[in-house]
Write a protein that holds these residues in place. Structure first.
Motif, short mmCIF file in Angstrom:
data_model
loop_
_atom_site.label_atom_id
_atom_site.label_comp_id
_atom_site.label_asym_id
_atom_site.label_seq_id
_atom_site.Cartn_x
_atom_site.Cartn_y
_atom_site.Cartn_z
N THR A 112 18.20 19.02 -3.31
CA THR A 112 18.84 18.52 -2.09
C THR A 112 18.18 17.24 -1.61
O THR A 112 18.74 16.52 -0.79
CB THR A 112 18.76 19.59 -0.98
OG1 THR A 112 17.39 19.98 -0.80
CG2 THR A 112 19.59 20.81 -1.35
N ASP A 113 17.00 16.94 -2.12
CA ASP A 113 16.27 15.73 -1.74
C ASP A 113 15.38 15.33 -2.91
O ASP A 113 14.37 15.98 -3.19
CB ASP A 113 15.43 15.98 -0.49
CG ASP A 113 14.73 14.73 0.01
OD1 ASP A 113 15.04 13.63 -0.48
OD2 ASP A 113 13.86 14.85 0.89
N GLY A 114 15.76 14.29 -3.61
CA GLY A 114 15.04 13.88 -4.81
C GLY A 114 13.68 13.27 -4.52
O GLY A 114 13.35 12.95 -3.37
N ASP A 144 13.26 5.83 -3.77
CA ASP A 144 13.46 7.20 -3.33
C ASP A 144 14.93 7.53 -3.55
O ASP A 144 15.78 6.63 -3.56
CB ASP A 144 13.09 7.32 -1.84
CG ASP A 144 12.95 8.76 -1.38
OD1 ASP A 144 13.08 9.67 -2.21
OD2 ASP A 144 12.69 8.97 -0.18
N VAL A 145 15.23 8.80 -3.75
CA VAL A 145 16.62 9.21 -3.92
C VAL A 145 16.91 10.39 -3.00
O VAL A 145 16.00 11.15 -2.64
CB VAL A 145 16.93 9.60 -5.38
CG1 VAL A 145 16.88 8.38 -6.28
CG2 VAL A 145 15.98 10.67 -5.90
N ASP A 146 18.17 10.53 -2.63
CA ASP A 146 18.58 11.62 -1.77
C ASP A 146 18.93 12.83 -2.64
O ASP A 146 18.20 13.15 -3.56
CB ASP A 146 19.76 11.17 -0.91
CG ASP A 146 19.37 10.06 0.06
OD1 ASP A 146 18.25 10.13 0.61
OD2 ASP A 146 20.17 9.14 0.27
N ALA A 147 20.05 13.47 -2.37
CA ALA A 147 20.44 14.64 -3.15
C ALA A 147 20.68 14.27 -4.61
O ALA A 147 21.25 13.22 -4.92
CB ALA A 147 21.71 15.25 -2.56
N TYR A 156 16.04 4.56 -10.85
CA TYR A 156 15.13 3.91 -9.92
C TYR A 156 14.99 2.45 -10.33
O TYR A 156 14.72 2.15 -11.51
CB TYR A 156 13.75 4.56 -9.95
CG TYR A 156 13.67 5.96 -9.40
CD1 TYR A 156 13.38 6.21 -8.05
CD2 TYR A 156 13.87 7.06 -10.24
CE1 TYR A 156 13.28 7.50 -7.57
CE2 TYR A 156 13.78 8.36 -9.75
CZ TYR A 156 13.50 8.57 -8.42
OH TYR A 156 13.41 9.85 -7.93
N ASP A 157 15.13 1.55 -9.38
CA ASP A 157 14.93 0.13 -9.64
C ASP A 157 13.42 -0.15 -9.61
O ASP A 157 12.79 -0.05 -8.56
CB ASP A 157 15.65 -0.70 -8.58
CG ASP A 157 15.60 -2.20 -8.86
OD1 ASP A 157 16.35 -2.94 -8.22
OD2 ASP A 157 14.79 -2.64 -9.71
N VAL A 158 12.85 -0.50 -10.75
CA VAL A 158 11.41 -0.74 -10.83
C VAL A 158 11.11 -2.21 -11.16
O VAL A 158 10.05 -2.53 -11.69
CB VAL A 158 10.74 0.20 -11.86
CG1 VAL A 158 10.85 1.64 -11.40
CG2 VAL A 158 11.35 0.04 -13.26
N LEU A 172 6.30 10.83 -10.07
CA LEU A 172 7.40 11.38 -9.28
C LEU A 172 6.83 12.43 -8.35
O LEU A 172 6.31 13.46 -8.80
CB LEU A 172 8.45 11.99 -10.20
CG LEU A 172 9.26 10.99 -11.05
CD1 LEU A 172 9.88 11.69 -12.24
CD2 LEU A 172 10.33 10.32 -10.19
N VAL A 173 6.90 12.16 -7.04
CA VAL A 173 6.31 13.04 -6.04
C VAL A 173 7.36 13.30 -4.96
O VAL A 173 8.04 12.38 -4.52
CB VAL A 173 5.06 12.39 -5.41
CG1 VAL A 173 4.44 13.32 -4.37
CG2 VAL A 173 4.04 12.04 -6.49
N THR A 174 7.48 14.55 -4.54
CA THR A 174 8.47 14.88 -3.52
C THR A 174 7.86 15.68 -2.38
O THR A 174 6.87 16.39 -2.56
CB THR A 174 9.63 15.69 -4.14
OG1 THR A 174 10.63 15.92 -3.14
CG2 THR A 174 9.15 17.03 -4.67
#
Length: 206
Positions: A112-114, A144-147, A156-158, A172-174
């Motif tokens: 629900t929240d990436g 950051d990404v949402d659902a 992800y634009d890096v 990747l940390v949430t």
């Protein structure tokens, strides 16, 4: 359910643009000519698009601080069990400047929240990485990404971090307790493996 992708390229006024076309299990790493260690051009040499595979990946879990997951088929980011994923790419000498860099991941189990993507240190081995000995975050989040839906691609634009040849680490940390499972490079479906997609300046358009 998506069945993976194959890479197509077209040039547009100095840019090489990646077209993501629905495929049936084709591995992007085999659909081109090798340019350097782990990197291939997307279709043919000179298009200005490179697809770079991982040099290493693993995830780590706080509850099992000495356990190594370097050969797992997945990369997990989850704040319920405090797990984070780490990736490292080795970009060879490039024939042209980088115009855009995109990290592309396949989510087997969404959220629900990436997670947020951070730059991270690169002096680690996937065979020995654990929670106790995990890479250090070296900067602010790159994205950051949402659902995240199940069985979907996440990008992800890096570009801010990947400027040219070199070794690049990511984490990747949430903060979400509803974690996400991305396919790792060790997954049986090789077309789901993480890729660093580099769009290069196309000298032929100048």
């Amino acid at each position: 359910m998506k069945q993976g992708v194959r890479w197509g390229v077209r040039g547009v006024t100095g840019w090489a643009v990646l077209a993501l076309l629905a495929g049936c299990g084709e591995d992007a790493s085999t659909s081109g000519q090798e340019v350097g260690p782990g990197c291939r051009d997307a279709m043919e040499l000179g298009t200005g698009m490179l697809a770079c595979g991982l040099a290493a990946d693993a995830y780590a879990e706080e509850a099992l601080p000495q356990t190594n997951y370097g050969v797992s088929h997945k990369l997990v980011a989850d704040n319920l069990n405090r797990r984070a994923a780490f990736l490292r790419f080795e970009v060879p000498t490039l024939p042209a400047p980088v115009l855009r860099a995109t990290l592309r991941l396949y989510a087997m189990d969404g959220s629900t929240d990436g997670p947020k993507l951070y730059p991270a240190s690169t002096d680690w081995s996937e065979d020995s990485l654990t929670w106790e000995h995990s890479p250090v975050l070296t900067g602010a989040p790159l994205g950051d990404v949402d659902a995240v839906p199940n069985h979907s691609w996440v990008e992800y634009d890096v570009t801010a971090a990947v400027k040219g040849s070199g070794v690049y680490g990511f984490a990747l940390v949430t903060e979400s307790r509803n974690g996400v499972d991305f396919a790792s490079k060790d997954h049986a479906r090789k077309e789901w493996a993480p890729r660093l997609i580099l769009t290069l300046e196309d000298a032929r358009q100048k």
